[in-house]
Design an enzyme around this catalytic site. Structure first.
Site, PDB file in Angstrom:
ATOM      1  N   THR A 117     101.042  10.410  62.507  1.00 36.51           N
ATOM      2  CA  THR A 117     101.980   9.308  62.711  1.00 36.51           C
ATOM      3  C   THR A 117     101.428   8.237  63.653  1.00 36.51           C
ATOM      4  O   THR A 117     101.955   7.130  63.685  1.00 36.51           O
ATOM      5  CB  THR A 117     103.321   9.828  63.262  1.00 36.51           C
ATOM      6  OG1 THR A 117     103.034  10.889  64.172  1.00 36.51           O
ATOM      7  CG2 THR A 117     104.227  10.324  62.148  1.00 36.51           C
TER       8      THR A 117
ATOM      9  N   LYS B 130      98.834   4.098  72.345  1.00 38.85           N
ATOM     10  CA  LYS B 130      99.126   5.499  72.043  1.00 38.85           C
ATOM     11  C   LYS B 130      99.801   6.183  73.223  1.00 38.85           C
ATOM     12  O   LYS B 130      99.345   6.055  74.367  1.00 38.85           O
ATOM     13  CB  LYS B 130      97.837   6.244  71.676  1.00 38.85           C
ATOM     14  CG  LYS B 130      97.279   5.848  70.318  1.00 38.85           C
ATOM     15  CD  LYS B 130      96.057   6.681  69.958  1.00 38.85           C
ATOM     16  CE  LYS B 130      95.510   6.278  68.605  1.00 38.85           C
ATOM     17  NZ  LYS B 130      94.255   6.995  68.300  1.00 38.85           N
TER      18      LYS B 130
ATOM     19  N   GLU C  53      96.552  16.249  73.606  1.00 33.75           N
ATOM     20  CA  GLU C  53      96.872  14.822  73.480  1.00 33.75           C
ATOM     21  C   GLU C  53      95.806  14.026  72.730  1.00 33.75           C
ATOM     22  O   GLU C  53      94.620  14.354  72.801  1.00 33.75           O
ATOM     23  CB  GLU C  53      96.971  14.214  74.884  1.00 33.75           C
ATOM     24  CG  GLU C  53      98.373  14.195  75.461  1.00 33.75           C
ATOM     25  CD  GLU C  53      99.253  13.120  74.835  1.00 33.75           C
ATOM     26  OE1 GLU C  53      98.746  12.319  74.023  1.00 33.75           O
ATOM     27  OE2 GLU C  53     100.446  13.094  75.148  1.00 33.75           O
ATOM     28  N   ASP C  54      96.224  12.963  72.064  1.00 39.79           N
ATOM     29  CA  ASP C  54      95.273  12.040  71.433  1.00 39.79           C
ATOM     30  C   ASP C  54      95.232  10.695  72.169  1.00 39.79           C
ATOM     31  O   ASP C  54      94.493   9.800  71.780  1.00 39.79           O
ATOM     32  CB  ASP C  54      95.649  11.780  69.965  1.00 39.79           C
ATOM     33  CG  ASP C  54      96.921  10.957  69.842  1.00 39.79           C
ATOM     34  OD1 ASP C  54      97.875  11.222  70.601  1.00 39.79           O
ATOM     35  OD2 ASP C  54      96.963  10.041  69.002  1.00 39.79           O
TER      36      ASP C  54
ATOM     37  N   LEU D 124     102.984  14.919  69.890  1.00 33.31           N
ATOM     38  CA  LEU D 124     103.303  14.920  68.456  1.00 33.31           C
ATOM     39  C   LEU D 124     102.438  13.923  67.668  1.00 33.31           C
ATOM     40  O   LEU D 124     101.592  14.325  66.854  1.00 33.31           O
ATOM     41  CB  LEU D 124     104.791  14.587  68.263  1.00 33.31           C
ATOM     42  CG  LEU D 124     105.269  14.423  66.820  1.00 33.31           C
ATOM     43  CD1 LEU D 124     105.140  15.725  66.042  1.00 33.31           C
ATOM     44  CD2 LEU D 124     106.728  13.935  66.804  1.00 33.31           C
ATOM     45  N   ASP D 125     102.679  12.637  67.902  1.00 34.86           N
ATOM     46  CA  ASP D 125     102.021  11.590  67.118  1.00 34.86           C
ATOM     47  C   ASP D 125     100.509  11.583  67.320  1.00 34.86           C
ATOM     48  O   ASP D 125     100.036  11.360  68.427  1.00 34.86           O
ATOM     49  CB  ASP D 125     102.589  10.211  67.503  1.00 34.86           C
ATOM     50  CG  ASP D 125     104.082  10.110  67.228  1.00 34.86           C
ATOM     51  OD1 ASP D 125     104.505  10.486  66.129  1.00 34.86           O
ATOM     52  OD2 ASP D 125     104.823   9.654  68.128  1.00 34.86           O
TER      53      ASP D 125
ATOM     54  N   LYS E 277     104.609   8.597  79.960  1.00 31.80           N
ATOM     55  CA  LYS E 277     103.194   8.883  80.181  1.00 31.80           C
ATOM     56  C   LYS E 277     102.530   7.575  80.595  1.00 31.80           C
ATOM     57  O   LYS E 277     102.907   6.540  80.079  1.00 31.80           O
ATOM     58  CB  LYS E 277     102.555   9.394  78.876  1.00 31.80           C
ATOM     59  CG  LYS E 277     103.208  10.661  78.321  1.00 31.80           C
ATOM     60  CD  LYS E 277     102.699  10.973  76.910  1.00 31.80           C
ATOM     61  CE  LYS E 277     103.481  12.136  76.304  1.00 31.80           C
ATOM     62  NZ  LYS E 277     103.105  12.436  74.911  1.00 31.80           N
TER      63      LYS E 277
ATOM     64  N   ALA F 178     106.852  11.150  73.472  1.00 34.70           N
ATOM     65  CA  ALA F 178     107.553   9.965  73.976  1.00 34.70           C
ATOM     66  C   ALA F 178     108.373   9.296  72.885  1.00 34.70           C
ATOM     67  O   ALA F 178     109.044   8.290  73.127  1.00 34.70           O
ATOM     68  CB  ALA F 178     106.540   8.973  74.527  1.00 34.70           C
TER      69      ALA F 178
HETATM   70  C1  G6P Z   1     104.536   8.118  70.932  1.00 32.10           C
HETATM   71  C2  G6P Z   1     103.493   7.300  70.202  1.00 32.10           C
HETATM   72  C3  G6P Z   1     103.613   5.840  70.552  1.00 32.10           C
HETATM   73  C4  G6P Z   1     105.055   5.362  70.376  1.00 32.10           C
HETATM   74  C5  G6P Z   1     105.993   6.199  71.227  1.00 32.10           C
HETATM   75  C6  G6P Z   1     107.448   5.805  71.043  1.00 32.10           C
HETATM   76  O1  G6P Z   1     104.171   8.230  72.260  1.00 32.10           O
HETATM   77  O2  G6P Z   1     102.195   7.750  70.535  1.00 32.10           O
HETATM   78  O3  G6P Z   1     102.748   5.120  69.723  1.00 32.10           O
HETATM   79  O4  G6P Z   1     105.177   4.011  70.728  1.00 32.10           O
HETATM   80  O5  G6P Z   1     105.851   7.558  70.850  1.00 32.10           O
HETATM   81  O6  G6P Z   1     107.835   6.118  69.734  1.00 32.10           O
HETATM   82  P1  G6P Z   1     109.189   5.654  69.066  1.00 32.10           P
HETATM   83  O7  G6P Z   1     109.228   6.436  67.775  1.00 32.10           O
HETATM   84  O8  G6P Z   1     110.287   6.035  69.998  1.00 32.10           O
HETATM   85  O9  G6P Z   1     109.096   4.205  68.857  1.00 32.10           O
HETATM   86 MG    MG Z   2      99.935  10.840  70.525  1.00 33.89          MG
END
Ligand code: G6P
Ligand code: MG
Length: 220
Positions: free
Chosen positions: A16, A44, A170-171, A9-10, A146, A116
């Protein structure tokens, strides 16, 4: 044969990853720790608490806080992050993503989400794309983060497809490693050097067309 595409997602569907960076950077500065974008690559795809641990370690402050204090710091970052995502709209989808989701649906390719983030459902809701996903696996549903393959394997299982028939997008370094460990075809979005483990790399999501990813998958 390609059966499913499982998205992070992010930083893949929406930017995000930038909001996580902004929120962590602010917290780090309050603690007197400076970190740059290169260091941020290591955060990330990594869970909230693990990200905090890595930032504290960077500032040699790993032993300075109790568990309760660490929880409070992580909470503070998340409050800031939640403010940043509260204003998101469907316009915040990254270039090409909506077209790709539509085309995958049209071609009967299953669509999964492997994030995640505990904020994944909120973000998906803000973007109004929930209906495209045949399964959503978030932090609440898996034990291992991950680069462990669990989140991608769980998504494949819920979609009823074999990992070898899946593409993962994935990024993050940790994310690409998770996809490879799951025995899937890994597409990296972003920096060539950071994502070199991926089977196919695009600079931005604008290059993530249905034709391009299908061609890359069958070339392997
Ligand atoms: C994703 C993002 C991370 C982030 C994690 C947890 O994997 O890439 O940067 O820390 O989610 O996100 P949250 O919203 O649960 O803090
Ligand atoms: Mg990501």
């Amino acid at each position: 044969q390609l059966k499913a595409v499982i998205f992070d997602l992010d930083g893949v569907i929406t930017d995000t990853a930038e909001y996580h960076f902004i929120a962590w950077k602010q917290l780090a500065e309050e603690l007197g720790i400076t970190f740059d974008r290169a260091f941020n690559e290591q955060l990330k795809g990594v869970s909230r608490m693990e990200s905090l641990e890595r930032i504290l370690a960077l500032g040699s402050q790993a032993d300075r806080y109790t568990m309760a204090e660490k929880e409070a710091l992580a909470h503070k970052k998340n409050e800031h992050y939640k403010q940043l995502i509260a204003r998101m709209t469907p316009d915040d989808l990254l270039p090409g993503i909506l077209d790709l989701l539509r085309e995958l649906k049209r071609q009967n390719i299953k669509i999964g989400l492997a994030s995640a983030s505990k904020n994944a459902f909120t973000v998906i809701e803000r973007l109004q794309i929930g209906a495209y996903f045949d399964t959503i696996v978030d932090a609440a549903k898996v034990k291992n983060s991950k680069p462990h393959p669990e989140i991608f394997l769980t998504a494949a299982e819920q979609l009823g497809v074999h990992p070898s028939t899946c593409i993962g997008v994935e990024d993050a370094q940790a994310g690409v490693a998770a996809i490879k460990a799951a025995n899937m075809f890994a597409i990296g979005v972003g920096d060539k050097e950071a994502l070199k483990e991926a089977d196919y790399i695009v600079e931005t999501t604008a290059d993530l067309t249905y034709d391009a990813i299908v061609r890359a998958f069958y070339r392997e």
